[in-house]
Design a protein around this motif. Sequence first.
Motif, PDB file in Angstrom:
ATOM      1  N   GLN A   1       0.816  -1.216   0.000  1.00  0.00           N
ATOM      2  CA  GLN A   1       0.000   0.000   0.000  1.00  0.00           C
ATOM      3  C   GLN A   1       0.851   1.268   0.000  1.00  0.00           C
ATOM      4  O   GLN A   1       0.586   2.191  -0.755  1.00  0.00           O
ATOM      5  CB  GLN A   1      -0.945   0.008   1.200  1.00  0.00           C
ATOM      6  CG  GLN A   1      -1.840   1.241   1.240  1.00  0.00           C
ATOM      7  CD  GLN A   1      -2.807   1.216   2.411  1.00  0.00           C
ATOM      8  OE1 GLN A   1      -2.974   0.202   3.079  1.00  0.00           O
ATOM      9  NE2 GLN A   1      -3.444   2.333   2.645  1.00  0.00           N
ATOM     10  N   ARG A   2       1.876   1.324   0.863  1.00  0.00           N
ATOM     11  CA  ARG A   2       2.726   2.520   0.913  1.00  0.00           C
ATOM     12  C   ARG A   2       3.408   2.757  -0.435  1.00  0.00           C
ATOM     13  O   ARG A   2       3.521   3.888  -0.900  1.00  0.00           O
ATOM     14  CB  ARG A   2       3.799   2.387   1.996  1.00  0.00           C
ATOM     15  CG  ARG A   2       3.278   2.456   3.389  1.00  0.00           C
ATOM     16  CD  ARG A   2       4.385   2.329   4.430  1.00  0.00           C
ATOM     17  NE  ARG A   2       5.203   3.527   4.481  1.00  0.00           N
ATOM     18  CZ  ARG A   2       6.520   3.548   4.290  1.00  0.00           C
ATOM     19  NH1 ARG A   2       7.185   2.452   4.016  1.00  0.00           N
ATOM     20  NH2 ARG A   2       7.177   4.680   4.366  1.00  0.00           N
TER      21      ARG A   2
ATOM     22  N   ASP B   1       0.614   3.995  -2.845  1.00  0.00           N
ATOM     23  CA  ASP B   1      -0.028   5.271  -2.513  1.00  0.00           C
ATOM     24  C   ASP B   1       0.932   6.448  -2.488  1.00  0.00           C
ATOM     25  O   ASP B   1       0.512   7.582  -2.688  1.00  0.00           O
ATOM     26  CB  ASP B   1      -0.725   5.185  -1.148  1.00  0.00           C
ATOM     27  CG  ASP B   1      -1.939   4.273  -1.176  1.00  0.00           C
ATOM     28  OD1 ASP B   1      -2.348   3.834  -2.272  1.00  0.00           O
ATOM     29  OD2 ASP B   1      -2.482   3.998  -0.079  1.00  0.00           O
TER      30      ASP B   1
ATOM     31  N   ASP C   1      -4.643   5.871   6.904  1.00  0.00           N
ATOM     32  CA  ASP C   1      -4.441   6.810   5.801  1.00  0.00           C
ATOM     33  C   ASP C   1      -4.753   8.223   6.271  1.00  0.00           C
ATOM     34  O   ASP C   1      -4.542   9.186   5.554  1.00  0.00           O
ATOM     35  CB  ASP C   1      -5.272   6.438   4.574  1.00  0.00           C
ATOM     36  CG  ASP C   1      -6.771   6.439   4.830  1.00  0.00           C
ATOM     37  OD1 ASP C   1      -7.220   6.888   5.907  1.00  0.00           O
ATOM     38  OD2 ASP C   1      -7.513   5.990   3.936  1.00  0.00           O
TER      39      ASP C   1
ATOM     40  N   GLU D   1      -7.618   9.541   6.867  1.00  0.00           N
ATOM     41  CA  GLU D   1      -8.876  10.085   6.385  1.00  0.00           C
ATOM     42  C   GLU D   1      -9.790  10.416   7.567  1.00  0.00           C
ATOM     43  O   GLU D   1      -9.958   9.626   8.486  1.00  0.00           O
ATOM     44  CB  GLU D   1      -9.562   9.095   5.457  1.00  0.00           C
ATOM     45  CG  GLU D   1     -10.760   9.698   4.752  1.00  0.00           C
ATOM     46  CD  GLU D   1     -11.246   8.824   3.626  1.00  0.00           C
ATOM     47  OE1 GLU D   1     -12.473   8.754   3.450  1.00  0.00           O
ATOM     48  OE2 GLU D   1     -10.416   8.237   2.913  1.00  0.00           O
TER      49      GLU D   1
ATOM     50  N   HIS E   1       0.315  15.271   5.379  1.00  0.00           N
ATOM     51  CA  HIS E   1      -1.005  15.039   5.962  1.00  0.00           C
ATOM     52  C   HIS E   1      -1.075  15.627   7.365  1.00  0.00           C
ATOM     53  O   HIS E   1      -0.085  15.612   8.099  1.00  0.00           O
ATOM     54  CB  HIS E   1      -1.300  13.535   5.999  1.00  0.00           C
ATOM     55  CG  HIS E   1      -2.698  13.251   6.399  1.00  0.00           C
ATOM     56  ND1 HIS E   1      -3.089  13.173   7.723  1.00  0.00           N
ATOM     57  CD2 HIS E   1      -3.808  13.063   5.657  1.00  0.00           C
ATOM     58  CE1 HIS E   1      -4.384  12.939   7.774  1.00  0.00           C
ATOM     59  NE2 HIS E   1      -4.842  12.860   6.532  1.00  0.00           N
TER      60      HIS E   1
END
Length: 186
Positions: A35-36, A39, A55, A57, A116
């Motif tokens: 995933q890393r 993404d 993530d 979110e 983020h």
Amino acid sequence: MDIGDPYRELGPVPMQPLLDAVLALPAEAWLENEQRQNDYDVHRRTESIVLLFTDGEGWPDITVSREGGWDHLGDVALPLMESIIREHYPPGGTIIRAMAAKLLPGEVITPHRDSHPSFHHGHRIHVPLITNPRVRFTVDGRPMPMRVGEAFEINNQKAHSVMNKGAEPRVNFIFDYVPKERTESI
């Protein structure tokens, strides 16, 4: 988190059980969760054993999931993380990410900032497990020592990068710890 300096040395940590567990992993374990790499382009040329992940979110109301890497390393990684938190950070917070990250020989993580909002509030801690003299880790243009057996907090709000010009991989255990007061003040 912007800690003022490019990095902070946290000192020696009891990392041998985690290192032993990492060395015992089969090669395919490093490819179970990509995933890393998918993404985040900057991590495209790395391999990871992901234990905990978000993530981010819905920040600050996030979901942290226990990933497959927990089964491989959780029993030895958790005591290490808890000892670092107990020694250096206020209690009651949350570990929102944890992983072993491998940078293969000849590969580079280009300069980047972690943008983020969760990265503005969490402490990013690195514990080098395997390295070689030709690995260069920089934060804000300054080289970082990254000695095996010690822990470091990096200022992930400054540009940071890693270059592995050696013949062996570099493996760091990385986790993000968000103190309770950092989520309550949002």
